[in-house]
Each structure stands twice: as C-alpha cells, then as structure tokens.
Design an enzyme around this catalytic site. Sequence first.
Site, mmCIF file in Angstrom:
data_model
loop_
_atom_site.group_PDB
_atom_site.id
_atom_site.type_symbol
_atom_site.label_atom_id
_atom_site.label_comp_id
_atom_site.label_asym_id
_atom_site.label_seq_id
_atom_site.Cartn_x
_atom_site.Cartn_y
_atom_site.Cartn_z
ATOM 1 C CG HIS A 1 0.550 6.368 -0.647
ATOM 2 N ND1 HIS A 1 -0.487 7.071 -1.202
ATOM 3 C CD2 HIS A 1 0.045 5.797 0.483
ATOM 4 C CE1 HIS A 1 -1.576 6.930 -0.452
ATOM 5 N NE2 HIS A 1 -1.284 6.157 0.568
ATOM 6 C CG HIS B 1 -1.766 1.204 1.373
ATOM 7 N ND1 HIS B 1 -3.081 1.247 0.981
ATOM 8 C CD2 HIS B 1 -1.493 2.442 1.866
ATOM 9 C CE1 HIS B 1 -3.586 2.449 1.216
ATOM 10 N NE2 HIS B 1 -2.628 3.200 1.758
ATOM 11 C CD GLU B 2 1.596 3.613 3.689
ATOM 12 O OE1 GLU B 2 1.826 4.681 3.070
ATOM 13 O OE2 GLU B 2 0.565 3.443 4.363
ATOM 14 C CG HIS C 1 0.384 9.008 -6.952
ATOM 15 N ND1 HIS C 1 -0.771 9.297 -6.255
ATOM 16 C CD2 HIS C 1 0.273 9.684 -8.114
ATOM 17 C CE1 HIS C 1 -1.540 10.092 -6.962
ATOM 18 N NE2 HIS C 1 -0.919 10.359 -8.097
#
Length: 662
Positions: A469, A465-466, A472
Amino acid sequence: MTQTLLAPSPLPFGAPRFDRIDTADYLPAIRQGIAEAKAEIAAIVANPAAPTFDNTIVAMERAGARLARARRIFWTISSAHADATIHAIEPEIGALLTAHATAIGHDPKLFARVNAVWAARESAGLDEAQTRLLDASYRGFVDGGALLDAPNKARFAAIAAELSALGTQFGQNVMAAAADWAMVLNPADLDGLPPALRSSSARRAEAQGKFGKHLISLDRGDAENFLTFSTRRDLRETVWRAFTTRCDGGPHDNRGIVDRMLALRHERAILLGYKSHADYALVDSMAKTPDAAEALLMRVWTPALAQVAAEQAELQAVAAADGETFDIAPWDWRFYAERVRRDRYALDGAEVKHHLTLDRVRAAAFDCAGRLYGLSFDRRPDLPGWHPDVETWAVSRDGVAVGLLYTDYLARTEKRGGAWMGSLRVQEKLDMPVLPIAYLVANFAKAPPGADTALSINEARTLFHEFGHALHALLSEVTYPSQAGTAVARDFVEFPSKFMEHWIVAPQTLRTLGMPDALIAAIGHAEEFGQGFATIELVASSLLDLAVHRSTDPTPDSAAIARAALERIRMPCAIAPRHGLTHFTHIFDGGYAGAYYSYLWSEVLDADAFAAFDDIFDAPLADRFRREILAPGNTRDPLASFIAFRGRAPEEAWLLKDRRLA
C-alpha cells in the site's frame, strides 16, 4: 499552536511536527480549517465567471488543503496513539467533519456549477484524467444527495451525522473490549508456546503488576499464535470464544449499533434511488454490482469447501493418532494445522520466527523495493514520530526524493488492532510538485530489551502487504490530489498490497534472511496446506458483509441475517468467519461496507499479475507495473490499467491456482 497542525511544516519533506502538537490543538485547528474551507468554497460559488473545469473542479481540488492536513494528522493519532482525551474528542471531530462534507455536497449553487461543467464535458477538451476527475466530482455530489429535495436533504444529513457517531462508537467499543480482556496464565499453563510468545506475555503481565505470570491479549497476532501453539485445549477454547465474540454483548455491546447502522445505510440508499446499500457501495467498483461480487465469491467458495473437507479429515487423523476422540473444533484447527506442517513438511514455526525478525523483514521489504523500483530508504532520526517506536524514512529513487515513510510496527494498548497504511500527505503536482508522506502501523509483539522482535510467516506477510500500500502511495504520479496513489476503486486498492505479499515467501527473499534451503522448501510446501481454511475464513466474511448490506429490511436483525447466510453456504462448523459482525471494523468503522469482497477481487488481479514474473526481480517488468498500476492512481479506469500492464483482462484461473483450488 493550531498552526502546527494547519500550516506547512518547516521540517524537511514538510514532515509534521509531532513533537510540537498538543491534544488541545486538534479541535481548534479542525474548527479553523473548516471555516477556511467554507470560505474557499464560498469564493468558488461567488465567482461571476461562467463555470469551467479550472474555476470549479480544479478550484475545489485546492479548497480545504489546510483542513485536510489537520484531519489526516488527527486520524493518524486517533488510530495509532490515542489516549482517553483523543477518544473523548473523536466523536465531536467526526461530527464536525461529517457536517462540513454534507453541507458542501448539499450546496445547490456549488452543485449547479459542477453540473454545468459536467453537462459541457464533451466539448471542454478534457484529457482522460480530467474527465475522470469531473465524473467523480459529479457522481460524488449526486450520491451525496445533491439532487434531493430539502426535506430529504435534511434527512440525508441526519443519517450521515448518526452514522459518523455510531461508527466512532463501534470502533471505540472494539478497542475497549480488547483492552478489557486478558487471560492470566501460570508458568504451568504455557506448554507448547514458543519463547517469543512466552516473553511477550510475561512482559504484558509485568506491566500490570502480575510478576511471574503471563498475560494473553485479544490482539489478533497474540490470539492466533496462542491458538496455533498451545497444547491446552481448554485454554484455546477460552481464547477463541473471547476473540470471536468481542462486543457481542457485555459492556461494549455492538449488536444494536450494527443493526442501527445497517438500517441507516439502507435508508440512505433508498433515498438515493438504490435497491440496497450494497448496490450503492459497488456502483463505482470494478465488480459494479453485488450479483457480480457474490458470483466471484461463490466460484471460489465451492472448490474451497472441497479443499477444506480434505484438510479437516487430515487434522482429524492427526488428533486420532494422539488418542483424541473429539471432533475438530474451531479452537483446534490452527493447532493441528501447525502439527501437519511440522510433521509432514518439517516446518517449525518457532524456527521460522528465529529468521523472521522485524528488522530483517523490514530490511527485506526495502531491499525488494530497491530491486524492483530502484527505491532507497534512509533513516531520518531528526524527523519526530508520534511515539518512540516510530521510525522515519526518507525515500528516494535514483537519488531523487520520492517521499517520506513512517513505520510503527510494535503493539501498544493505545492502538486499534490490526495493521494498516495511511497518508499524512498525498502526491500531487497541481500547482507545484508535492511529495507524499505515508505511514505503516501494525501490532507485532515487542521483544524484551536487547532481543529481536520475531514474526511469524503471516506477520511478515502482513508487513509486506501494508508496505505494498505504501509503495502505491509513494510511487503515485498524478496532477490532482484526489486521484493520488490509493484513491482508487475499493476492489483495486488491495491489488498492489496483495501483489507485494509474494516477495516475502519467495526463496530469493528468504535466503537474504539467513534461512536455510530446507526451511525455505518447508515453507513452500506448507503454503500448499491450509489454503482451504484461509479461503473459507475470508470468503465467509465477504459473503456476510454482502448479505447484511443487501438486506432490504428497514429494521434488520443482523444476527439472523448472518445465521441464514452461513446456513445457505453450508459454512463448516469447525471454522468461523475471519470477522464477526460485532467486531468487523472494516465494514462498520472503515470504508469496506458492502465491499469486503474486494480483497478477493484484488487477489484475482494480483495472482494474474504475479504470474507474469518468471524472474521475480525482472526490473523492466517491475517498472512497467510501476508505470501502469502504481503511478496512474485514479486517472483512468482500473481495468484499463490492468490491461495496460498485462495485455489482456484478468483471468480467475490464476487465483484458483495460487490458492491451490484449481
């Protein structure tokens, strides 16, 4: 030495010189950075030329760059490696930065220039990204109080200052409450605990001089693992109560802080012409209104209630088969859910951890990014981190440098809890190409020397999940720094991170970790069980956030609002919201106030987008995701970005299917 914080670093990639920074440098550097930024803003205001996009909006993008560098380094350290000295100066630095931001937002001459550019926007020949930047700048001034009269500007500034101080105190209280609590166990108390948890708890006890003992902390991973595996129901209850009541009374009480912050946020919203803080917070979101956000949550809540009732009945049956006569309580849920997964699906959480070691999972994340986006990650031990646990990685794409990534995954007492991604520098190409520098932080229990740190499937999902980020941020391709990477609408920012979670539970990825097909199949089947519980936990917290931030009471009683909200939605008594208000750092020491629902909204986007991948390593499709979702940042409306990728607006049906609630 303040230049170590303010000036560009001579190291490769402009990596911060963490080995040269002293705690005493932060305050002088922040003060100097603010002084320089003020001078840069003053020069924009004093420009005798008529206001234009370039001499006003673009000039503001350039202003304060050295301050931003020092500020980002400080906030990285204050969250990931803070000692007592850092905690002591954190309120002052927060106050300085808040006052500086408010002064800029309330500068009438600066706003007059921005307003003039905004008024002439139709004839200025701006492209989509420039128009969006101008709109965001104008909106930022208006929502920052630029249109208020002098007395109300003064009140707005006082509110901002007090909220900054309260938010810092809230976060420090949560850290202190976790650090102050521990449950010390004897070897006889360890029944059911897997070897990794026994080992990590023994090392924590030894660090406090309690040899031969075991110490359970209030870190989320530690607490949830104990609740999942311990056969001692009395000890599970102790851990659950301590974890869910952090800062709800005692020496680190946050109850008064919560009520005061809610009152101040509501007062600020009224000053700005909004009905409530939730209305103020969501005006620039994809949802647009609290009503729309709550409607989505309730559309998911209703089927989740039915699902969780079926799950609870199954857990109750397992307990009854053991001869137990008690009703399933919150401290029982994870334990019996693990029993169901093990008995029905042959899923052994301890065996899963054997394959999900930290090094393997991190390598799997890098491999997925390579197969999807052509990225490579190379260790750079020559570039120092802020702690020996930190590893530095140079990121490239097809041989061309993309940026730098720091990873800091192991639990330490000087970290705040949870996991997060941040940026030490954002991508831009305003004057020249600038590569991003991102970092990832988590709190995984460290293995003893010579052993591998083992992760649960949920911890591995957190890492992915991180990492989403970080991708991104790293794959951003924008001109203006304030539009880079994750600087998007709050209910869009979690989309790429939720999207990346799919790859850690994909059979193709799990096989690369040496996991046998039978265990992979068990994980796949077990994913279908417990979705009701996970949904109720998340949505209840989202509805609580909306409830307290929609309140129009000038002197709110947050505990009463929370009780009424949970009664209204018929919250199951055997489940607690994922975050209680007194330790809900996302909304009281973070950027999610009134917008925590965005995790679910982003999941609508992520489930729909992932459904497009018949082959999860479809490189052309992944490249389209990169171009249309990751690269544009905030240069266009997020819905337009989604439509550019998917060819249509998002459909909620994929979320319900993904959560097994269809």
